[in-house]
Enzyme design. Structure first.
Site, PDB file in Angstrom:
ATOM      1  N   LYS A 187       0.881  -1.193   0.000  1.00  0.00           N
ATOM      2  CA  LYS A 187       0.000   0.000   0.000  1.00  0.00           C
ATOM      3  C   LYS A 187       0.905   1.226   0.000  1.00  0.00           C
ATOM      4  O   LYS A 187       1.365   1.688   1.038  1.00  0.00           O
ATOM      5  CB  LYS A 187      -0.898  -0.007   1.252  1.00  0.00           C
ATOM      6  CG  LYS A 187      -2.271   0.559   1.044  1.00  0.00           C
ATOM      7  CD  LYS A 187      -2.420   2.036   0.898  1.00  0.00           C
ATOM      8  CE  LYS A 187      -2.132   2.955   2.035  1.00  0.00           C
ATOM      9  NZ  LYS A 187      -1.904   4.347   1.507  1.00  0.00           N
ATOM     10  N   GLU A 235      -1.010   7.302  -0.971  1.00  0.00           N
ATOM     11  CA  GLU A 235      -2.047   7.656  -1.935  1.00  0.00           C
ATOM     12  C   GLU A 235      -1.581   8.769  -2.879  1.00  0.00           C
ATOM     13  O   GLU A 235      -2.135   8.957  -3.954  1.00  0.00           O
ATOM     14  CB  GLU A 235      -3.335   8.083  -1.217  1.00  0.00           C
ATOM     15  CG  GLU A 235      -3.211   9.228  -0.222  1.00  0.00           C
ATOM     16  CD  GLU A 235      -2.801   8.774   1.180  1.00  0.00           C
ATOM     17  OE1 GLU A 235      -2.035   7.792   1.288  1.00  0.00           O
ATOM     18  OE2 GLU A 235      -3.237   9.412   2.153  1.00  0.00           O
ATOM     19  N   GLY A 289       6.536   5.805   7.669  1.00  0.00           N
ATOM     20  CA  GLY A 289       5.703   6.998   7.601  1.00  0.00           C
ATOM     21  C   GLY A 289       5.866   7.823   8.857  1.00  0.00           C
ATOM     22  O   GLY A 289       6.879   7.718   9.557  1.00  0.00           O
ATOM     23  N   GLY A 290       4.849   8.619   9.155  1.00  0.00           N
ATOM     24  CA  GLY A 290       4.938   9.560  10.267  1.00  0.00           C
ATOM     25  C   GLY A 290       4.679   8.916  11.623  1.00  0.00           C
ATOM     26  O   GLY A 290       4.111   7.826  11.726  1.00  0.00           O
ATOM     27  N   THR A 345       0.862   8.220  12.640  1.00  0.00           N
ATOM     28  CA  THR A 345       0.323   7.019  11.982  1.00  0.00           C
ATOM     29  C   THR A 345       0.985   5.773  12.569  1.00  0.00           C
ATOM     30  O   THR A 345       0.312   4.757  12.797  1.00  0.00           O
ATOM     31  CB  THR A 345       0.580   7.058  10.458  1.00  0.00           C
ATOM     32  OG1 THR A 345       0.317   8.363   9.970  1.00  0.00           O
ATOM     33  CG2 THR A 345      -0.279   6.062   9.728  1.00  0.00           C
ATOM     34  N   GLY A 346       2.276   5.853  12.817  1.00  0.00           N
ATOM     35  CA  GLY A 346       2.996   4.698  13.367  1.00  0.00           C
ATOM     36  C   GLY A 346       2.434   4.260  14.702  1.00  0.00           C
ATOM     37  O   GLY A 346       2.253   3.061  14.958  1.00  0.00           O
ATOM     38  N   GLU A 390       9.308   2.350  10.605  1.00  0.00           N
ATOM     39  CA  GLU A 390      10.344   3.346  10.279  1.00  0.00           C
ATOM     40  C   GLU A 390       9.653   4.696  10.306  1.00  0.00           C
ATOM     41  O   GLU A 390       8.884   5.020   9.400  1.00  0.00           O
ATOM     42  CB  GLU A 390      10.912   3.076   8.877  1.00  0.00           C
ATOM     43  CG  GLU A 390      11.711   1.814   8.751  1.00  0.00           C
ATOM     44  CD  GLU A 390      13.051   1.875   9.467  1.00  0.00           C
ATOM     45  OE1 GLU A 390      13.501   2.978   9.839  1.00  0.00           O
ATOM     46  OE2 GLU A 390      13.634   0.801   9.685  1.00  0.00           O
ATOM     47  N   CYS A 438      13.646  11.567   5.812  1.00  0.00           N
ATOM     48  CA  CYS A 438      13.512  11.240   7.246  1.00  0.00           C
ATOM     49  C   CYS A 438      14.803  11.514   8.007  1.00  0.00           C
ATOM     50  O   CYS A 438      14.784  11.874   9.174  1.00  0.00           O
ATOM     51  CB  CYS A 438      13.085   9.792   7.420  1.00  0.00           C
ATOM     52  SG  CYS A 438      14.139   8.648   6.527  1.00  0.00           S
ATOM     53  N   GLU A 491       9.244  17.289  13.843  1.00  0.00           N
ATOM     54  CA  GLU A 491       9.725  17.124  12.470  1.00  0.00           C
ATOM     55  C   GLU A 491       8.917  18.035  11.548  1.00  0.00           C
ATOM     56  O   GLU A 491       7.690  18.016  11.584  1.00  0.00           O
ATOM     57  CB  GLU A 491       9.511  15.654  12.070  1.00  0.00           C
ATOM     58  CG  GLU A 491      10.116  15.278  10.753  1.00  0.00           C
ATOM     59  CD  GLU A 491       9.737  13.863  10.315  1.00  0.00           C
ATOM     60  OE1 GLU A 491       8.552  13.496  10.436  1.00  0.00           O
ATOM     61  OE2 GLU A 491      10.628  13.134   9.859  1.00  0.00           O
TER      62      GLU A 491
HETATM   63  P1  NAD Z   1       2.038   9.082   6.762  1.00  0.00           P
HETATM   64  O1  NAD Z   1       2.193   8.499   8.112  1.00  0.00           O
HETATM   65  O2  NAD Z   1       1.064  10.202   6.601  1.00  0.00           O
HETATM   66  O3  NAD Z   1       1.598   7.984   5.704  1.00  0.00           O
HETATM   67  C1  NAD Z   1       2.384   6.859   5.427  1.00  0.00           C
HETATM   68  C2  NAD Z   1       1.529   5.759   4.854  1.00  0.00           C
HETATM   69  O4  NAD Z   1       0.614   5.307   5.849  1.00  0.00           O
HETATM   70  C3  NAD Z   1       0.682   6.172   3.658  1.00  0.00           C
HETATM   71  O5  NAD Z   1       0.667   5.120   2.732  1.00  0.00           O
HETATM   72  C4  NAD Z   1      -0.684   6.360   4.277  1.00  0.00           C
HETATM   73  O6  NAD Z   1      -1.747   6.213   3.373  1.00  0.00           O
HETATM   74  C5  NAD Z   1      -0.693   5.252   5.305  1.00  0.00           C
HETATM   75  N1  NAD Z   1      -1.643   5.408   6.408  1.00  0.00           N
HETATM   76  C6  NAD Z   1      -2.103   6.549   6.957  1.00  0.00           C
HETATM   77  N2  NAD Z   1      -2.960   6.258   7.966  1.00  0.00           N
HETATM   78  C7  NAD Z   1      -3.016   4.911   8.052  1.00  0.00           C
HETATM   79  C8  NAD Z   1      -3.716   3.996   8.903  1.00  0.00           C
HETATM   80  N3  NAD Z   1      -4.535   4.425   9.877  1.00  0.00           N
HETATM   81  N4  NAD Z   1      -3.539   2.694   8.719  1.00  0.00           N
HETATM   82  C9  NAD Z   1      -2.711   2.232   7.756  1.00  0.00           C
HETATM   83  N5  NAD Z   1      -2.039   3.035   6.920  1.00  0.00           N
HETATM   84  C10 NAD Z   1      -2.188   4.363   7.073  1.00  0.00           C
HETATM   85  O7  NAD Z   1       3.498   9.517   6.300  1.00  0.00           O
HETATM   86  P2  NAD Z   1       3.917  10.296   5.002  1.00  0.00           P
HETATM   87  O8  NAD Z   1       3.465  11.723   5.157  1.00  0.00           O
HETATM   88  O9  NAD Z   1       3.491   9.544   3.795  1.00  0.00           O
HETATM   89  O10 NAD Z   1       5.515  10.202   5.078  1.00  0.00           O
HETATM   90  C11 NAD Z   1       6.288  11.110   5.773  1.00  0.00           C
HETATM   91  C12 NAD Z   1       6.796  10.490   7.055  1.00  0.00           C
HETATM   92  O11 NAD Z   1       7.515   9.295   6.764  1.00  0.00           O
HETATM   93  C13 NAD Z   1       7.792  11.378   7.774  1.00  0.00           C
HETATM   94  O12 NAD Z   1       7.476  11.440   9.133  1.00  0.00           O
HETATM   95  C14 NAD Z   1       9.115  10.686   7.557  1.00  0.00           C
HETATM   96  O13 NAD Z   1      10.073  10.956   8.549  1.00  0.00           O
HETATM   97  C15 NAD Z   1       8.717   9.261   7.507  1.00  0.00           C
HETATM   98  N6  NAD Z   1       9.739   8.462   6.827  1.00  0.00           N
HETATM   99  C16 NAD Z   1      10.568   7.686   7.586  1.00  0.00           C
HETATM  100  C17 NAD Z   1      11.580   6.950   6.975  1.00  0.00           C
HETATM  101  C18 NAD Z   1      12.529   6.110   7.781  1.00  0.00           C
HETATM  102  O14 NAD Z   1      13.311   5.365   7.193  1.00  0.00           O
HETATM  103  N7  NAD Z   1      12.510   6.175   9.099  1.00  0.00           N
HETATM  104  C19 NAD Z   1      11.708   6.992   5.587  1.00  0.00           C
HETATM  105  C20 NAD Z   1      10.843   7.787   4.852  1.00  0.00           C
HETATM  106  C21 NAD Z   1       9.853   8.513   5.486  1.00  0.00           C
END
Ligand code: NAD
Length: 505
Positions: A176, A179, A229-230, A233-234, A251, A285, A386
Site C-alpha cells: 500500500k 495515496e 511513515g509519520g 500514523t505509526g 520506520e 527522514c 519534524e
Molecule cells: P504518513 O504516516 O502520513 O503515511 C504513510 C503511509 O501510511 C501512507 O501510505 C498512508 O496512506 C498510510 N496510512 C495513513 N494512515 C493509516 C492507517 N490508519 N492505517 C494504515 N495506513 C495508514 O506519512 P507520510 O506523510 O506519507 O511520510 C512522511 C513520514 O515518513 C515522515 O514522518 C518521515 O520521517 C517518515 N519516513 C521515515 C523513513 C525512515 O526510514 N525512518 C523513511 C521515509 C519517510
C-alpha cells in the site's frame, strides 16, 4: 499512467469495487499526471484474502530458497531495464528531479541484489544439546502475510526495502504505497508478474490510509505490518496491530542533529550541512534539520549556510538548473507555513527563506524557500517536531558534553552527524548519541548492506542489512529424538500399559 484498473489482487488488475478513482497531480504545477483506482475497504479485504490463500497454499514458500533469491535478482535486472520509465513515473508523482529519481532506481536495484545475496547465505543452525540421540535444529520460515505500507518521499525505494526481503523469505504481501505517489508501485507489480511470481503472492492496494490502509493493520489474517511513515500514523498502527498481536516493523520520523565542532573541516561541514537540510526540500527522514554548532564558529558557519541557502535554485523535474523541487502537496505546504509561524512565535530568528517561493514560474506548485532559523533552543517546537520541509534550526554549544546532551534531547533517534578532526572526540560523541545511524565527517550516505532504523520514537526494528531480512522470518526450533523413549516423569498406574519392561523409574 492512467488506469481505472490499477489494483492488483490475486494476479488480476482490477478496478475499485465502487469504481472510485483518484487523480494524481504534479507538485510542480498541479498538472494531472495519473488517474488510478481508489480502493475501498472491501478491496483491501479481498487483497488480504488473496495473499492469505497464496501463502497457505505453499505456492511460493515451496520454491527452494535459491530459486526465490534468483527471482529477486531477476527483479533487480528488470528494474535496471526499466529504470528510465520508473524514474519518469516517480518524478511525475513527486516532481523530484530526474537525476534524483535515477539515483533512487539504482539504489532500488542494489537493494534487491543485496537481499538476494543475503538470502543465499541463510542457513539452518544445529544446536549441540549435549545428547547424541537428539538433533536440535533452528530453521527460518516466512513470517506469513505482510502489509507493506509506504510514504511519499521515496515511494518505490521505501517499498523495495520491504518487498525484496519479503520475496526472499517467501512471504505473501499487500503493498500500500502513499495515496499521493502510486505510479511506481503499479509498475513494480507489472515486473513481478512478468518475472513469473505466482498469483496472489504480491497484491497492490491504492488509496487513503484510513480506508485502504487501516484494514491491513486490523485483520487477523495479516501476520506482519511493515510501515514507513509519520509518528502519529505509526503509533496508531502499533496500537491497532496489538489487538491481533501482529508483528510490527516501524520506520518513523527523525529530528536529526548535525554537530559541527570548531576543529572540523569547516568547508566540508558547511557544504554537507546545506545538502543535509535542503536535499529534496528537506522531505527526507534523515534530513539534518538541527544544526548544532560550536559557539566560537557560529557566525562563520551560519553566515555561509545562509548565503548558500539563499542561492539554491528551486525548480521542476524538467528545469536543468533546479537543485531541489517542491513540497509534495498543498496540504504539506500549509503545515510548513504553520510550523514557521510557531517557530517565530517561540522566538526563533529568521535569517533566510521562511515563505512560499515567489518566482512566477513556480506559482502553481508547492514551493517553499530554503529556510534558516537561528537562536533556537530545545524548548521550541521547531527543534522538537519534524517539519519534513526545508527548515534548518541552529543551536550552539560550547562543550562536547553539551553537544551530546543537545543531540539526544529529542524523542526521535533516527540519525545524526559529528564533524571534528579529533578522531577520538568524534567517535566518543558518535558512541553517545542515541540515534540509529551516525555519520562522522559525512552526512547522508547509506548502503543496503548496513542496517537502517531508529532508536526511541523513530521506530521499531530495522530495515536493510541482515536485520532487514530477519523481520520477515520466523525462527523455528525443531527437536528430534532419534531414539524415542518414555519420558518417565509421571508414575504410570495403568497395568494395561505395562509392556513387561517394568517401570521407567
Ligand atoms: P504518513 O504516516 O502520513 O503515511 C504513510 C503511509 O501510511 C501512507 O501510505 C498512508 O496512506 C498510510 N496510512 C495513513 N494512515 C493509516 C492507517 N490508519 N492505517 C494504515 N495506513 C495508514 O506519512 P507520510 O506523510 O506519507 O511520510 C512522511 C513520514 O515518513 C515522515 O514522518 C518521515 O520521517 C517518515 N519516513 C521515515 C523513513 C525512515 O526510514 N525512518 C523513511 C521515509 C519517510
Amino acid at each position: 499512467m492512467s488506469s481505472s484498473k490499477s489494483l492488483f489482487i490475486g494476479g488480476e488488475w482490477v478496478a475499485a469495487s465502487d469504481g472510485g478513482v483518484r487523480e494524481i497531480h504534479s507538485p510542480h504545477d498541479n498538472a494531472l499526471v495519473a488517474t488510478v483506482s481508489e480502493a475501498t475497504k472491501e478491496d483491501s479485504l479481498r487483497a488480504i484474502a488473496a495473499a492469505r490463500a497464496s501463502f497457505d497454499s505453499g505456492v511460493f514458500t515451496s520454491w527452494p530458497l535459491l530459486a526465490r533469491c534468483e527471482f529477486v535478482e531477476k527483479i533487480a535486472d528488470l528494474i535496471d531495464r526499466d529504470a528510465e520509465i520508473l524514474a519518469g513515473l516517480e518524478s511525475g508523482d513527486t516532481a523530484k528531479r530526474m537525476i534524483e529519481a535515477r539515483y533512487d532506481m539504482a539504489d532500488i536495484a542494489a537493494t534487491f541484489r543485496h537481499f538476494a545475496s543475503l538470502g543465499k547465505k541463510l542457513h539452518d543452525r544445529t544446536v549441540d544439546v549435549g545428547d547424541p540421540k537428539i538433533t536440535s535444529k533452528i530453521v527460518h520460515e516466512a513470517v506469513g502475510v505482510c502489509a507493506l505500507i509506504g510514504p511519499w518521499n521515496y515511494p518505490l525505494l521505501q517499498i523495495s526495502w520491504k518487498v525484496a526481503p519479503a520475496l526472499v523469505s517467501g512471504c505473501s504481501f499487500i503493498v500500500k504505497p502513499s495515496e499521493l505517489t502510486p505510479s511506481t508501485a503499479i509498475h513494480l507489480m507489472k515486473l513481478l508478474a512478468e518475472a513469473g511470481l505466482p498469483a496472489g503472492v504480491a497484491n497492490l492496494i491504492l488509496g487513503g490510509g484510513a480506508t485502504a490502509g487501516a484494514p491491513l493493520t486490523e485483520d487477523p489474517r495479516v501476520d506482519l505490518v511493515s510501515f514507513t511513515g509519520g509518528l502519529v500514523t505509526g503509533k496508531r498502527i502499533m496500537a491497532t496491530a496489538a489487538q491481533t498481536v501482529k508483528k510490527v516493523a516501524l520506520e518513523l520520523g527523525g529530528k536529526n542533529p548535525n554537530i559541527i565542532f570548531a576543529d572540523a573541516d569547516i568547508d566540508a561541514a558547511i557544504d554537507n550541512a546545506v545538502t543535509a537540510a535542503f536535499l529534496h526540500s528537506g522531505q527526507v527522514c534523515s534530513a539534518g534539520t538541527r544544526l548544532l554548532v560550536e559557539e566560537s564558529i557560529h557566525d562563520r558557519v551560519v553566515n555561509e549556510i545562509v548565503r548558500r541557502a539563499g542561492e539554491i535554485h528551486l525548480g521542476g523535474p524538467r528545469d536543468e538548473q533546479a537543485e531541489t523541487g517542491p513540497l509534495i502537496s498543498e496540504g504539506h505546504l500549509k503545515k510548513i507555513e504553520e510550523y514557521m509561524q510557531n517557530a517565530i512565535a517561540d522566538g526563533a530568528r529568521l535569517l533566510v527563506g521562511g515563505k512560499r517561493a515567489t518566482r512566477s514560474d513556480l506559482k502553481n506548485g508547492w514551493y517553499f524557500e530554503p529556510t534558516v532559523l537561528d537562536g533556537c533552543t530545545t524548548k521550541m517546537s521547531c527543534v522538537q517536531d519534524e517539519s519534513f520541509g526545508p527548515i534548518l534550526t541552529v543551536e550552539t554549544f560550547s562543550t562536547k558534553e553539551e553537544a551530546v546532551a543537545l543531540g539526544n534531547d529529542t524523542i526521535y533517534g533516527l540519525s545524526g552527524a559529528v564533524w571534528s578532526r579529533d578522531e577520538g572526540k568524534a567517535q566518543e560523541v558518535a558512541a553517545k548519541l542515541r540515534h540509529g545511524t551516525i555519520w562522522v565527517n559525512d552526512y547522508g550516505p547509506y548502503r543496503p548492506q548496513a542496517e537502517w532504523g531508529g532508536f526511541k520514537a523513530s521506530g521499531v526494528g530495522r530495515e536493510l542489512g541482515e536485520h532487514g531480512l530477519s523481520e520477515y522470518l520466523e525462527t523455528k526450533h525443531i527437536w528430534t529424538n532419534n531414539k524415542p523413549a518414555r519420558s518417565g516423569w509421571f508414575l504410570d498406574r495403568s497395568e494395561s500399559t505395562d509392556d513387561g519392561k517394568g517401570s521407567t523409574q
